[in-house]
Scaffold this motif. Sequence first.
Motif, PDB file in Angstrom:
ATOM      1  N   SER A 187      75.793 103.556  42.889  1.00 34.34           N
ATOM      2  CA  SER A 187      74.627 103.530  42.000  1.00 34.34           C
ATOM      3  C   SER A 187      74.366 104.906  41.407  1.00 34.34           C
ATOM      4  N   PHE A 188      74.468 105.966  42.230  1.00 27.05           N
ATOM      5  CA  PHE A 188      74.273 107.327  41.729  1.00 27.05           C
ATOM      6  C   PHE A 188      75.383 107.710  40.756  1.00 27.05           C
TER       7      PHE A 188
ATOM      8  N   SER B 200      65.668  93.890  54.425  1.00 23.19           N
ATOM      9  CA  SER B 200      65.815  93.143  53.171  1.00 23.19           C
ATOM     10  C   SER B 200      65.368  93.974  51.976  1.00 23.19           C
ATOM     11  N   ALA B 201      64.262  94.709  52.145  1.00 18.20           N
ATOM     12  CA  ALA B 201      63.761  95.560  51.057  1.00 18.20           C
ATOM     13  C   ALA B 201      64.776  96.653  50.721  1.00 18.20           C
ATOM     14  N   GLY B 202      65.364  97.256  51.758  1.00 22.64           N
ATOM     15  CA  GLY B 202      66.359  98.308  51.530  1.00 22.64           C
ATOM     16  C   GLY B 202      67.591  97.784  50.812  1.00 22.64           C
ATOM     17  N   THR B 203      68.094  96.637  51.264  1.00 26.17           N
ATOM     18  CA  THR B 203      69.278  96.041  50.630  1.00 26.17           C
ATOM     19  C   THR B 203      68.989  95.637  49.189  1.00 26.17           C
ATOM     20  N   SER B 204      67.830  95.006  48.965  1.00 23.93           N
ATOM     21  CA  SER B 204      67.461  94.554  47.622  1.00 23.93           C
ATOM     22  C   SER B 204      67.293  95.733  46.670  1.00 23.93           C
ATOM     23  N   ALA B 205      66.640  96.798  47.152  1.00 28.46           N
ATOM     24  CA  ALA B 205      66.432  97.972  46.308  1.00 28.46           C
ATOM     25  C   ALA B 205      67.766  98.592  45.905  1.00 28.46           C
ATOM     26  N   THR B 206      68.697  98.654  46.853  1.00 27.08           N
ATOM     27  CA  THR B 206      70.022  99.213  46.564  1.00 27.08           C
ATOM     28  C   THR B 206      70.735  98.390  45.498  1.00 27.08           C
TER      29      THR B 206
END
Length: 427
Positions: free
Chosen positions: A24-25, A274-280
Amino acid sequence: MMAELLVWMFVLFFVLALLGFPISFSLGISVTVPLMITGALTLNTAGSWMLQGINSFPLLACPFFILAGNLMEGGGISKRLVDVASTLVGSIPGGLGMVAAIACVFFGAISGSGPATLAAIGGIMIPAMVVRGYSAAWAAALCATAGCIGIFIPPSVAMINYGVISGASIAKMLLSGVIPGLMTALGLCVLSYFKGKRCGWGGGEHFSFQRFLRSMKEGIWPLLMPIIILGGIYSGMFTPTEAAAVACAYAFVVGVFVTKELTWERLKNVLVRSAGTSATIMFIIAAASAFGKMLTMAQLPATLVSFITDHHISKVEFLLIVTVILLIAGTFMDQISTVLILTPMLLPIAQELGINTIQFGALMVVNITFGLLTPPLGVHLFMACGIAKIKFSEIVKEMVPFLIMCLIVILLTTFVPQVSLFLTQFV
């Protein structure tokens, strides 16, 4: 100016990716830095492209399916699915390997995630196989391969992303992964049988109808989830995004009130994970959308289409080239990034050559998925090594037959359209 931007983008992307930056970066920097250097467009433009890339209702299905899978995992369904599979084939030579493959199909149809499938099923099956005399390295190799089924069997996050970026029907995209997933499971069962026969690895208990009924009673609630999701989508009761939300509610109710294993502490961990995976994933999609917009502005897809048509490259030659590109890309990039980057470049050529959009998406996802089994990324190999507590070199030695089987699935999905299209004609 656009040619200069394109060169800067690709150079920066590959340099950063090879240096180990998150994809992503690498994507985000490779879009914004060339804009700053050349002054061709403002950074606000890049930001608006990123927002447009994730401002999509169908994309909401991704975080919802991720949450649903994690809720079911936190609700303790893995062992119940393994018990159901074990009563069906556990007594056959190499039966525990078959149990792992079938359980991964069940769990993959709930989670839509390869690593989650490997962690949930491999965490149970690898130690169980070792106790029964199976080679730890072979058990790890089998579970690493079986975990891939969770990526392209519905509900598949990678298929949803391809559907969004290509404009293809998401319902049909989800169905296109069913037969490749079942073919992979069947191939693993065949390998398990012959390996078990040769090495004297027996199965579990002999089939008992009473034990089967008992395991089905425990496993019926998790097994109903994919039926509710897919049945709702294909009957027209709700869209894939709405189905994902229904899946979350169902998973929560089952975990809290049926299995009663989804405690408050587990629920907090599930939500954070789930929040971490979704944000990534969303950040990758946003950056890849800007990257794709730059490619389109530079007319790279149109240039590639002209090159293919001018040189009279046939459909078979193109598919062979694509297969090689995807297998290489899958070795060092995750599936979502690869789909989002390569689809805008390759899909126009495929359409020009008369290749079905759904078939092309299926072959892309299946090709890329098996990159999880090859270094340097090789996420599934490293995960399986950690579960089995073995060295990386040990699992690599056992991977040859599994990779050959994967290659057969790839070639069938790529060159036999009905493998991915047969079920879609019923939607």
